[in-house]
Scaffold this active site. Structure first.
Site, mmCIF file in Angstrom:
data_model
loop_
_atom_site.group_PDB
_atom_site.id
_atom_site.type_symbol
_atom_site.label_atom_id
_atom_site.label_comp_id
_atom_site.label_asym_id
_atom_site.label_seq_id
_atom_site.Cartn_x
_atom_site.Cartn_y
_atom_site.Cartn_z
ATOM 1 N N GLY A 46 3.491 3.104 -14.121
ATOM 2 C CA GLY A 46 2.881 1.856 -14.421
ATOM 3 C C GLY A 46 2.828 1.339 -13.185
ATOM 4 N N GLN A 51 1.460 -5.984 -7.893
ATOM 5 C CA GLN A 51 1.743 -4.726 -6.840
ATOM 6 C C GLN A 51 0.585 -4.512 -5.648
ATOM 7 O OE1 GLN A 51 3.399 -2.283 -10.170
ATOM 8 N NE2 GLN A 51 4.971 -1.935 -8.456
ATOM 9 N N CYS A 91 10.763 1.701 -9.641
ATOM 10 C CA CYS A 91 9.497 0.892 -9.335
ATOM 11 C C CYS A 91 8.968 1.119 -7.912
ATOM 12 C CB CYS A 91 10.008 -0.704 -9.139
ATOM 13 S SG CYS A 91 8.664 -1.898 -8.722
ATOM 14 N N LEU A 92 7.539 1.343 -7.896
ATOM 15 C CA LEU A 92 7.040 1.938 -6.820
ATOM 16 C C LEU A 92 6.958 0.634 -5.805
ATOM 17 C CD1 LEU A 92 3.753 3.250 -8.662
ATOM 18 C CD2 LEU A 92 5.388 4.558 -7.375
ATOM 19 N N HIS A 133 8.316 -4.155 -18.059
ATOM 20 C CA HIS A 133 8.564 -3.858 -16.376
ATOM 21 C C HIS A 133 7.389 -4.483 -15.783
ATOM 22 C CE1 HIS A 133 10.037 -1.714 -12.670
ATOM 23 N NE2 HIS A 133 8.801 -2.037 -12.669
ATOM 24 N N GLU A 134 6.256 -3.934 -16.355
ATOM 25 C CA GLU A 134 4.827 -4.536 -15.630
ATOM 26 C C GLU A 134 4.650 -5.789 -15.856
ATOM 27 O OE1 GLU A 134 4.136 -2.496 -13.360
ATOM 28 O OE2 GLU A 134 5.065 -0.512 -14.454
ATOM 29 N N HIS A 137 6.194 -7.950 -13.511
ATOM 30 C CA HIS A 137 5.534 -8.098 -12.255
ATOM 31 C C HIS A 137 4.312 -9.180 -12.426
ATOM 32 C CE1 HIS A 137 7.055 -5.012 -9.890
ATOM 33 N NE2 HIS A 137 6.817 -3.806 -10.616
HETATM 34 NI NI NI Z 1 7.598 -1.818 -10.847
#
Ligand code: NI
Length: 180
Positions: A46, A51, A91-92, A133-134, A137
């Site tokens: 995701g 991000q 998480c990226l 989660h997204e 963000h």
């Molecule tokens: Ni993330």
């Protein structure tokens, strides 16, 4: 398509609250495609526009193993949630860190698709967790915010160390003066 740069914790730009998309136009579709490419290239499931430093309410997800189920959610909203449970998240933007977070395991999401049309989706398990989660963000929130301050401190230190190591690995060593 272009691979975008992913911001890393504790970059303050990750705290920006994203604005709703007014029109799903070619620019938005290009961003969705670039975000999917960036997510796949980074082995993520995701990615939120926040991000990649674009502060519009757009996220992409694909929890399949063969990249066969890409989703785009524009202006996503969770309209129903059920069955809270803990899942290990990463998480990226917080590379190499994983920890348990409690979230609803089933959600109904309302959003606009890549075609600009509204849709609703009942998601469960990993996809349900990923969407929440997204969306966090897009609200300037990270999964580490659910952990203790002590854990966050340790994470910041570890990421700083990792970044230094990566920077050193990229920089060719300066020729040393001959030893005498
Ligand atoms: Ni993330």
């Amino acid at each position: 398509m272009t691979r975008l740069t992913i911001l890393e914790y504790p970059d303050p730009r990750l705290r920006t609250v994203a604005q709703p998309v007014q029109v799903v136009d070619d620019e938005v579709r290009r961003l969705v495609d670039d975000m999917l490419e960036t997510m796949y290239a980074s082995r993520g499931i995701g990615l939120a526009a926040t991000q990649v430093n674009v502060h519009r309410r757009i996220l992409v997800a694909d929890v399949s193993e063969d990249h066969s189920q890409p989703y785009a959610f524009i202006n996503p909203q969770v309209v129903q949630r059920e069955q809270v449970g803990a899942t290990q998240e990463g998480c990226l933007s917080v590379p190499g860190i994983f920890d348990d977070v409690e979230r609803a395991q089933r959600v109904r999401v309302r959003a606009l698709g890549r075609d600009g049309k509204p849709f609703e989706l009942d998601a469960e398990g990993l996809l349900a967790v990923c969407i929440q989660h997204e969306i966090d963000h897009l609200d300037g929130k990270l999964f580490v915010d659910y952990l203790s301050e002590l854990k966050r401190q340790r994470i910041r230190k570890k990421l700083e160390k990792d970044r230094k190591l990566r920077a050193e690995a990229r920089t060719p060593e300066r020729p040393r003066a001959p030893a005498i």
